[in-house]
Design an enzyme around this catalytic site. Structure first.
Site, PDB file in Angstrom:
ATOM      1  N   GLU A 186      29.207  46.481  26.451  1.00  0.00           N
ATOM      2  CA  GLU A 186      30.689  46.630  26.517  1.00  0.00           C
ATOM      3  C   GLU A 186      31.034  45.556  25.602  1.00  0.00           C
ATOM      4  O   GLU A 186      31.801  44.661  25.832  1.00  0.00           O
ATOM      5  CB  GLU A 186      31.098  46.505  27.572  1.00  0.00           C
ATOM      6  CG  GLU A 186      31.108  47.550  28.819  1.00  0.00           C
ATOM      7  CD  GLU A 186      31.765  47.516  29.903  1.00  0.00           C
ATOM      8  OE1 GLU A 186      31.913  46.174  30.265  1.00  0.00           O
ATOM      9  OE2 GLU A 186      32.310  48.501  30.586  1.00  0.00           O
ATOM     10  N   ASP A 233      29.654  53.586  37.420  1.00  0.00           N
ATOM     11  CA  ASP A 233      30.328  52.225  37.528  1.00  0.00           C
ATOM     12  C   ASP A 233      31.224  51.865  38.748  1.00  0.00           C
ATOM     13  O   ASP A 233      32.418  52.281  39.022  1.00  0.00           O
ATOM     14  CB  ASP A 233      31.307  52.029  36.241  1.00  0.00           C
ATOM     15  CG  ASP A 233      31.806  50.584  36.283  1.00  0.00           C
ATOM     16  OD1 ASP A 233      31.381  49.600  36.897  1.00  0.00           O
ATOM     17  OD2 ASP A 233      32.771  50.369  35.419  1.00  0.00           O
ATOM     18  N   GLU A 280      37.450  47.144  42.405  1.00  0.00           N
ATOM     19  CA  GLU A 280      38.295  47.579  41.345  1.00  0.00           C
ATOM     20  C   GLU A 280      38.400  48.961  41.255  1.00  0.00           C
ATOM     21  O   GLU A 280      39.583  49.222  40.543  1.00  0.00           O
ATOM     22  CB  GLU A 280      37.164  47.261  40.186  1.00  0.00           C
ATOM     23  CG  GLU A 280      37.348  47.973  38.830  1.00  0.00           C
ATOM     24  CD  GLU A 280      36.332  47.502  37.673  1.00  0.00           C
ATOM     25  OE1 GLU A 280      35.302  47.110  37.851  1.00  0.00           O
ATOM     26  OE2 GLU A 280      36.573  48.062  36.610  1.00  0.00           O
TER      27      GLU A 280
HETATM   28  C1  GCV Z   1      32.836  42.235  33.678  1.00  0.00           C
HETATM   29  C2  GCV Z   1      33.295  47.630  34.321  1.00  0.00           C
HETATM   30  C3  GCV Z   1      34.611  46.706  34.567  1.00  0.00           C
HETATM   31  C4  GCV Z   1      34.241  45.492  33.819  1.00  0.00           C
HETATM   32  C5  GCV Z   1      33.022  44.433  33.875  1.00  0.00           C
HETATM   33  C6  GCV Z   1      31.943  45.707  33.600  1.00  0.00           C
HETATM   34  C7  GCV Z   1      30.610  45.321  34.072  1.00  0.00           C
HETATM   35  O1  GCV Z   1      33.394  48.364  32.929  1.00  0.00           O
HETATM   36  O2  GCV Z   1      35.580  47.403  34.420  1.00  0.00           O
HETATM   37  O3  GCV Z   1      35.478  44.829  33.992  1.00  0.00           O
HETATM   38  O4  GCV Z   1      33.044  43.554  33.234  1.00  0.00           O
HETATM   39  O5  GCV Z   1      32.129  46.817  34.519  1.00  0.00           O
HETATM   40  O6  GCV Z   1      29.908  45.278  35.153  1.00  0.00           O
HETATM   41  O7  GCV Z   1      30.033  44.410  33.219  1.00  0.00           O
END
Ligand code: GCV
Length: 686
Positions: free
Chosen positions: A270, A343, A371
């Protein structure tokens, strides 16, 4: 005289309010006591001082003598293990090979009392399943929290190291009471500044407060720090200067914090930098950091959460990346793997990486912060989700190779065993935003200690300590907790649907979500693939073949539409709308009934809660009541959005025996909100 009476009344009222005021700040540690214990110890130390203090101030029963003793004789229970024996009416002895174990033993004893489960004779022998039981904070240095729904970060960076919030100690205490022994202070999307001398002094201040509670500090590090912070031309893990920079940094950290735990790393994921930026592998990157930490016994937790917007199924990518590297990692590296392959969805199959790495240490990462499960608005008790993954059989070494046994060292001897949970804490008075959300923090800690505990046992303990021991409250409230995760799956994403949330915020439904020019693998339509024929992601041999990443017989079972567990059907298959399920319903009907069931379960939570008003304080009752209203409203939103949208493909009627949608899809498509709006209940669904 009249004035005196008024003052007395006021004083009484203030006292009464004070006694009954419950803002959740004491979490599950609410024992009021008259301190009847005489405690003796065979050693003095800051950790033992905490154990003594806890026993002296929390013991509630008849006057007793409590002996606590460090003794090498019981090394077989490991470093953190302990024995408790004796008679709780007269003399009780806690022994452990370590000071830390005594502290855990003290909390165990007090928990038995606080939950009314003290036996007549004590013969307890305990040791934790995982050596490292760690919270991961996704806290940023400006005190915002990525995916945090309970206010700002607990860490007051701007005031540290000089001003120390009393909450730091309370935080450490809460963790110690459930056996959590590590905390990663900062976000995995790491700001390199955390490694500056200025910030390390702040980290040291926190580590000093946490130490007597046995809580070690770890940091997330940005892989590019040698470049961005150190001024080197690159961050290539094979570059000698880079290696030296990290060696120096490790030395600097350990000079300040001798028991520093190690690094957590999100690399080449990411947008984060990583060894692949320099043509190196994840193993090269992890080993370079591991070598820097090795002289001090530090570890590297290297995350497997890597995926790129390619044509390849996102669910397959972590496995593809890491399996070829199996056996190449140092023995102080452990690969940190999210519970599922995508996720933290309300339901996912376990990640196929568990067990697939045969010569590499693996740990699981759960998400405690919600989340994808309704933020701090929805009551969703996560122990059943955690246990579902831990108890999943990977078949990696034949039947019985559960994720728990793969990761806790039972099936594969490991130098490091660990488990992580992404924290749900913030600076709100009740710590987690919803009065039931600390149950998930608590459950994570308890399962990290012993993954064989049941969700029911843990809920029971937590409720008794958090609210009241009154069975008229406990039994219905426990039932609420136990059904809540399945309710959430039903009203959000039943039958294996996943990731159909509103973009970015990850709250509320957006099954129509498609954003021209955006990443395919961040769009709901990528995940559900609804069309006139059916719905679901074909991961069988005719599709992405993600099923092939599982060991036999799971690859066959998941890959066969007739044998695939129905609660994961649409995760693994694109299923025709008229396909018949075990219930005799078609897929379309089953989907409709599942959403309806989810809404009804949310309503049942409300109904049950309203009957419990008389048993607890008004403050917490009213707050939970209003959150349950939001949860039910959201459940209806989910049901209507998903059914109306999927109906445009199925072209089938919503069964007439279920409640009609009350929204229009066009209105739902117009709903706009930010995370803040959601947390303030300031979003409007017409
Ligand atoms: C910390 C998901 C979340 C991101 C998070 C990522 C991760 O994509 O939406 O906010 O980033 O996981 O676990 O690195």
């Amino acid at each position: 005289m009249k004035r005196q009476i008024q003052l007395l009344t006021l004083a009484f009222l203030t006292l009464a309010l004070h006694v009954h005021a419950e803002d959740g700040s004491r979490l599950w540690l609410r024992s009021d006591t008259t301190a009847q214990a005489t405690v003796t110890a065979n050693k003095q130390s800051p950790v033992i001082a905490v154990a003594i203090h806890e026993l002296q101030t929390q013991w509630q029963g008849a006057p007793v003598r409590l002996n606590i003793a460090v003794t090498k004789a019981i090394k077989s229970l490991g470093n953190d293990g302990y024995l408790i024996d004796g008679n709780p009416q007269t003399v009780v002895t806690i022994t452990s090979a370590s000071e830390q174990g005594l502290l855990y033993g003290a909390y165990h004893l007090l928990r038995l009392q606080a939950t009314q489960k003290m036996p007549a004779v004590l013969t307890v022998a305990e040791s934790p399943k995982y050596e490292r039981r760690i919270l991961n904070h996704w806290d940023n240095m400006d005190r915002s929290i990525e995916r945090g729904y309970a206010g700002r970060s607990l860490w007051e960076w701007e005031k540290l190291p000089d001003t120390l919030s009393p909450r730091y100690k309370e935080y450490a205490r809460a963790n110690a009471s459930i056996g959590i022994n590590g905390t990663v202070l900062n976000n995995v999307n790491a700001n390199p500044q955390i490694l500056t001398a200025e910030y390390l002094a702040k980290v040291k201040a926190l580590a000093d407060i946490f130490r007597p509670y046995g809580l070690k500090v770890y940091l997330s590090v940005n892989f590019a720090a040698s470049k961005t912070l150190g001024g080197l031309p690159d961050a290539d893990p094979l570059n000698k200067e880079v290696i030296q920079w990290w060696n120096n940094k490790a030395k600097e950290i350990y000079a300040l914090i001798p028991d520093f735990g190690g690094f957590l790393v999100k690399a080449n994921s990411e947008g984060q930098s990583g060894p692949q930026d320099y043509g190196r592998t994840h193993a090269d990157g992890a080993n370079m950091l591991a070598d820097a930490l090795k002289p001090y016994k530090g570890i590297v937790m290297w995350r497997a959460f890597v995926y790129n917007p390619t044509k390849e199924d996102r669910a397959k990518q972590a496995y593809q990346e890491f399996v070829p590297l199996d056996g190449q990692f140092r023995d102080n590296v452990i690969i940190q793997i999210k519970n599922g392959p995508v996720d933290f969805q309300p339901r996912e199959p376990f990640s196929p990486l568990f067990g697939a790495l045969q010569r590499t240490q693996e740990m699981i990462e759960f998400q405690i912060t919600q989340e994808y499960l309704g933020f701090s608005n929805h009551l969703v008790y996560l122990a059943p989700l955690f246990k579902e993954t831990l108890d999943s059989d990977t078949y990696a070494g034949g039947q019985g190779s559960t994720v728990a046994k793969i990761t806790d060292g039972t099936l594969r001897p490991a130098k490091v065993t660990a488990i992580a949970g992404v924290a749900n804490t913030g600076d709100s008075a009740n710590w987690c935003g919803h009065y039931f959300a600390p149950a998930n923090w608590y459950a994570f800690g308890r399962l990290a200690w012993n993954h064989e505990l049941t969700s029911e046992q843990i809920a029971d303990e937590w409720l008794r300590m958090t609210f009241t021991a009154d069975e008229r409250f406990i039994n219905p409230a426990k039932e609420m907790m136990l059904v809540s995760r399945e309710a959430c799956v039903d009203y959000m994403m039943p039958l294996g649907l996943h990731h159909i949330f509103s973009f970015n915020a990850h709250y509320g439904p957006q099954p129509w979500g498609y954003f021209p020019g955006g990443r395919q693998d961040w769009m709901p339509v990528y995940y559900h693939k609804a069309d006139s024929l059916g719905v679901g992601f074909d991961r069988s041999a005719t599709g992405s073949n993600a099923v092939s990443q599982y060991f036999p017989p799971l690859n066959d079972i998941y890959g066969d539409i007739a044998r695939c567990p129905e609660n994961m059907l649409l995760w693994f298959h694109h299923v025709s709308w008229t396909h018949k399920l075990k219930s005799g319903n078609t897929l379309w009907e089953e989907l409709c009934y599942a959403y309806e069931r989810g809404v009804n379960k949310a309503r049942d939570l409300q109904k049950t809660w309203d009957r419990l008003e008389q048993y607890i304080d008004g403050e917490r009752f009213a707050a939970v009541q209003s959150k349950l209203q939001i949860q039910t409203k959201d459940a209806v939103w989910w049901k209507d959005a998903c059914l109306l949208y999927f109906q445009t493909f199925s072209k089938l009627p919503i069964p007439y025996d279920i409640e009609r949608p009350i929204h229009k899809m066009d209105d739902l498509k117009m709903v706009r909100f930010t995370q803040d709006d959601v947390l303030k209940n300031n979003y409007c669904i017409k």
